[in-house]
Enzyme design. Structure first.
Site, PDB file in Angstrom:
ATOM      1  N   GLU A  88       0.839  -1.208   0.000  1.00 45.53           N
ATOM      2  CA  GLU A  88       0.000   0.000   0.000  1.00 45.53           C
ATOM      3  C   GLU A  88       0.874   1.258   0.000  1.00 45.53           C
ATOM      4  O   GLU A  88       0.721   2.137   0.864  1.00 45.53           O
ATOM      5  CB  GLU A  88      -0.997  -0.027   1.171  1.00 45.53           C
ATOM      6  N   GLU A 113      -4.822  -8.833  -0.454  1.00 51.86           N
ATOM      7  CA  GLU A 113      -5.574  -8.511   0.767  1.00 51.86           C
ATOM      8  C   GLU A 113      -7.035  -8.345   0.380  1.00 51.86           C
ATOM      9  O   GLU A 113      -7.367  -7.495  -0.448  1.00 51.86           O
ATOM     10  CB  GLU A 113      -5.070  -7.225   1.429  1.00 51.86           C
TER      11      GLU A 113
HETATM   12  O1  AHR Z   1      -4.965  -6.233   6.899  1.00 50.84           O
HETATM   13  C1  AHR Z   1      -4.869  -5.137   7.707  1.00 50.84           C
HETATM   14  C2  AHR Z   1      -4.282  -3.940   6.995  1.00 50.84           C
HETATM   15  O2  AHR Z   1      -5.119  -3.528   5.954  1.00 50.84           O
HETATM   16  C3  AHR Z   1      -2.960  -4.160   6.335  1.00 50.84           C
HETATM   17  O3  AHR Z   1      -1.896  -4.032   7.192  1.00 50.84           O
HETATM   18  C4  AHR Z   1      -2.924  -3.082   5.299  1.00 50.84           C
HETATM   19  O4  AHR Z   1      -2.155  -3.411   4.183  1.00 50.84           O
HETATM   20  C5  AHR Z   1      -4.382  -2.867   4.960  1.00 50.84           C
HETATM   21  O5  AHR Z   1      -4.730  -1.543   4.913  1.00 50.84           O
END
Ligand code: AHR
Length: 666
Positions: free
Chosen positions: A196, A314
């Site tokens: 991110e 994710e």
């Molecule tokens: O999964 C939790 C968080 O969500 C992670 O650390 C991040 O990459 C995302 O924003």
């Protein structure tokens, strides 16, 4: 028989009308249309150094009273081993861009204590580091995927992590690894270039990040036979301009582009919701379809051959934490709603497996939409765990496209498709149909028609509940667990009806026979292929049909004609391939520059674009006998190469031998 056919045609033609009134859906499944493999890595997981995701959830240390293998909880290892996890991403997440890997190597007692500034400011003793993570992956049988630090680390630091894990040479990193008890390299393939980076990973612009990716990637080297698979940070949700810039500016420097997307309802904990909460989460989950389609279409502009994978590393549901737990630890319960959301996502990934070749649900243990919850020595498997368990039959199977016409689940003036599905054909010839009924109120009847497949034996499992927020607890661990499913009826060998309970996930295994279209008759086959040679300058394969060839001829196989201009030319080869047996055939083409391979007029391998030697593969279920084969190739500046290979029943992967290639004789 004729009457039955007329009736079936009428049923399918009336489907949209029927479905609105009776909650009936229809699906057509053509087993001969398989093209793409469902990568095992789609069934991947994410585990961050966050809350009790690692410490307490996986790692308890060798001195713990909780039974453990080298410090890793035995109950958790055993449960995850059964799940056939494809790949595991670690150490973050946001945490990855503050993690310095050298803090987590060597004797535990000498490792520094650090503060986890991303997640609650807790002290981290770094007991779970590189070697422990790799040992854990080995224990559960998955591939490791490290996320490198591009936020607060350095190029040297990441280059050395790769060297530490993968080099077998004489250098200080290999020596350090050997000194700490690991003489052999681990050959880690998957490496993320930050996390991110548009947000917690450094708040960068896409242009700045693209430059960083090119720089970091340059110094992350391949060692021995291990080829790195580098994954760049992609968009968060629908930030398509990020995708466009990174693909435009840095695509030569990575093999996968990530996508992060969560379905949020963070005002209330996971178990506390009404039907509105159910509907909203599932509507938001199904938006994943749009995100993948749109990102894929941008990637197609720069990478039509789909060399670069979309890596959804994710995704999942995100609620307010369980009351009484640390808000920074993201600990949430997991209900039937999460199980249905997981099935929706997995169906979407299966159906997009030409581009989506890895996905990691957030997160594996004790964090967000997890598989497992622990509390001290206690452990419970969540409904999401059971969906992954039911769906694992799809790993490495061939995706069968489904034409689904779903009834609607209507709520409060809004609606979403009630049913979603995916299907696959595995290497034993079993067809798996994975279905999800998102409607919490109504059963769904799905009428299937199979083309090119005759089924004779079905078995199935169902996951369902009588309450939307049904969940498993340490005291009641079997509230939501899969049961045998019998709600199907094979009307004849190619028509099946499935009646799904409300809010349910069903996975069916169908034994039967795949029937590919009949092979071609070739009148007077002689060995060799026809080819046409073109002169021109292209960056992608041209439409050869619109061009006039410089010359035509015959050639033994898919080698580049000896007489060529060295650059700026194209060749189209056409003829027949004679296959010895009916079954799954995988074709591969390696080319510098672009190429594609068609069987019976269908694109099976796309390896388009200007590039150095890259191999792409595609699979088809084909009958014994003759099939049309066409290969297109173009060469721009620089090196040139073309290789066409085959693997199939009784054939190990090899160059397509000239003895299998024919053209029509006079
Ligand atoms: O999964 C939790 C968080 O969500 C992670 O650390 C991040 O990459 C995302 O924003």
């Amino acid at each position: 028989m004729k009457n039955l056919l007329v009736l079936l045609v009428m049923i399918f033609a009336m489907a949209p009308v029927l479905s609105a009134q009776t909650n009936e859906s229809t699906a057509v499944l053509d087993a001969a249309k398989i093209r793409y493999k469902i990568d095992r890595n789609i069934y991947g997981q994410f585990s961050e150094d966050l809350g009790h995701g690692i410490y307490g959830g996986i790692w308890v240390g060798t001195k713990s009273k909780i039974p453990n293998i080298d410090g890793m909880r035995k109950d958790v290892v055993d449960a995850l081993r059964k799940l056939d996890v494809g790949v595991l991403r670690w150490p973050g997440g946001c945490f990855a861009d503050e993690y310095h890997w050298k803090d987590g190597i060597g004797p535990s007692a000498l490792r520094p204590k650090t503060t986890n500034t991303s997640w609650g400011g807790v002290t981290d003793d770094n007991a779970f580091g590189t070697a422990e993570f790799l040992q854990f992956c080995k224990l559960i049988g998955c591939q490791p995927y490290f996320t490198g630090n591009l936020g607060s680390g350095s190029v040297r630091e990441l280059a050395q992590w790769v060297e530490y894990c993968n080099s077998d040479g004489i250098n200080s990193m290999s020596e350090l690894r050997a000194k700490y008890g690991h003489p052999k390299p681990w050959d880690v393939k998957y490496w993320g270039l930050g996390n991110e980076s548009w947000g917690c990973g450094g708040n960068m612009t896409a242009e700045y990040y693209s430059d960083l990716v090119r720089r970091y990637s340059t110094f992350m080297k391949d060692y021995g036979k291990n080829r790195l698979f580098k994954i760049a940070v992609g968009p968060g949700g629908n930030d398509y301009s990020w995708t466009n810039t990174v693909m435009k500016d840095a695509r030569q420097s990575f093999d996968g582009l990530s996508l992060h997307y969560y379905s949020f309802a963070n005002e209330k904990p996971a178990t506390d919701f009404t039907q509105k909460g159910w509907f909203d989460i599932l509507k938001s989950t199904l938006y994943m379809n749009t995100l993948i389609d749109k990102n894929d279409s941008i990637m197609n502009i720069y990478d039509p051959g789909k060399r670069i994978a979309l890596v959804v590393d994710e995704y999942g549901t995100w609620y307010a934490v369980q009351p009484g737990t640390n808000p920074a630890f993201l600990y949430q319960q997991n209900t039937m709603r999460d199980a249905v959301a997981a099935a929706c996502n997995l169906n979407i990934f299966n159906n997009h497996c030409d581009r989506v070749r890895m996905a990691c649900i957030a997160q594996m243990v004790n964090v967000l939409q997890s598989m497992i919850l622990t509390d001290g020595p206690k452990m419970v498997l969540t409904p999401t765990y059971w969906v992954f368990d039911m769906y694992k039959v799809n790993e490495n199977a061939m995706m069968i496209p489904i034409e689904l016409n779903s009834a609607q689940y209507v709520f409060d003036g809004d609606s979403i498709p009630a049913v979603n599905a995916s299907a696959s054909l595995d290497s034993t010839g079993t067809v798996h149909v994975s279905l999800c009924n998102v409607d919490p109120n109504s059963p769904e009847v799905v009428s299937f028609r199979f083309d090119s497949f005759k089924g004779d034996k079905i078995s199935g499992k169902v996951l369902t509940a009588d309450k939307m927020n049904a969940h498993n607890t340490f005291d009641n661990p079997n509230e939501v667990v899969p049961k045998d499913f019998t709600g199907y009826k094979l009307e004849n060998d190619s028509v099946m009806t499935v009646t799904m309970p409300p809010m349910s996930v069903v996975v069916l295994a169908l034994k039967g026979t795949v029937e590919p279209p009949p092979p071609l008759k070739v009148e007077n086959p002689v060995e060799g292929l026809n080819y046409q040679y073109y002169q021109g300058t292209w960056q992608q394969l041209p439409n050869f049909a619109r061009l006039s060839p410089e010359r035509k001829g015959t050639i033994e196989d898919f080698t580049i004609p000896k007489e060529n201009s060295g650059q700026d030319f194209g060749v189209q080869y056409e003829g027949y391939i004679k296959l010895p047996k009916t079954g799954l055939y995988t074709f591969s083409i390696g080319s510098d520059d672009g190429s594609s391979l068609y069987i019976d007029g269908q694109l099976v391998v796309s390896n388009d674009g200007q590039h150095a030697v890259v191999f792409q593969t595609g699979t088809d279920y084909l009958g014994a006998g003759f099939h049309k084969i066409k290969v297109e190739y173009f060469q721009a500046g620089g090196g040139m190469d073309l290789k066409a290979e085959i693997e199939g029943p009784g054939l190990k992967r090899e160059k397509i031998p000239s003895s299998m290639l024919f053209r029509e004789g006079k």
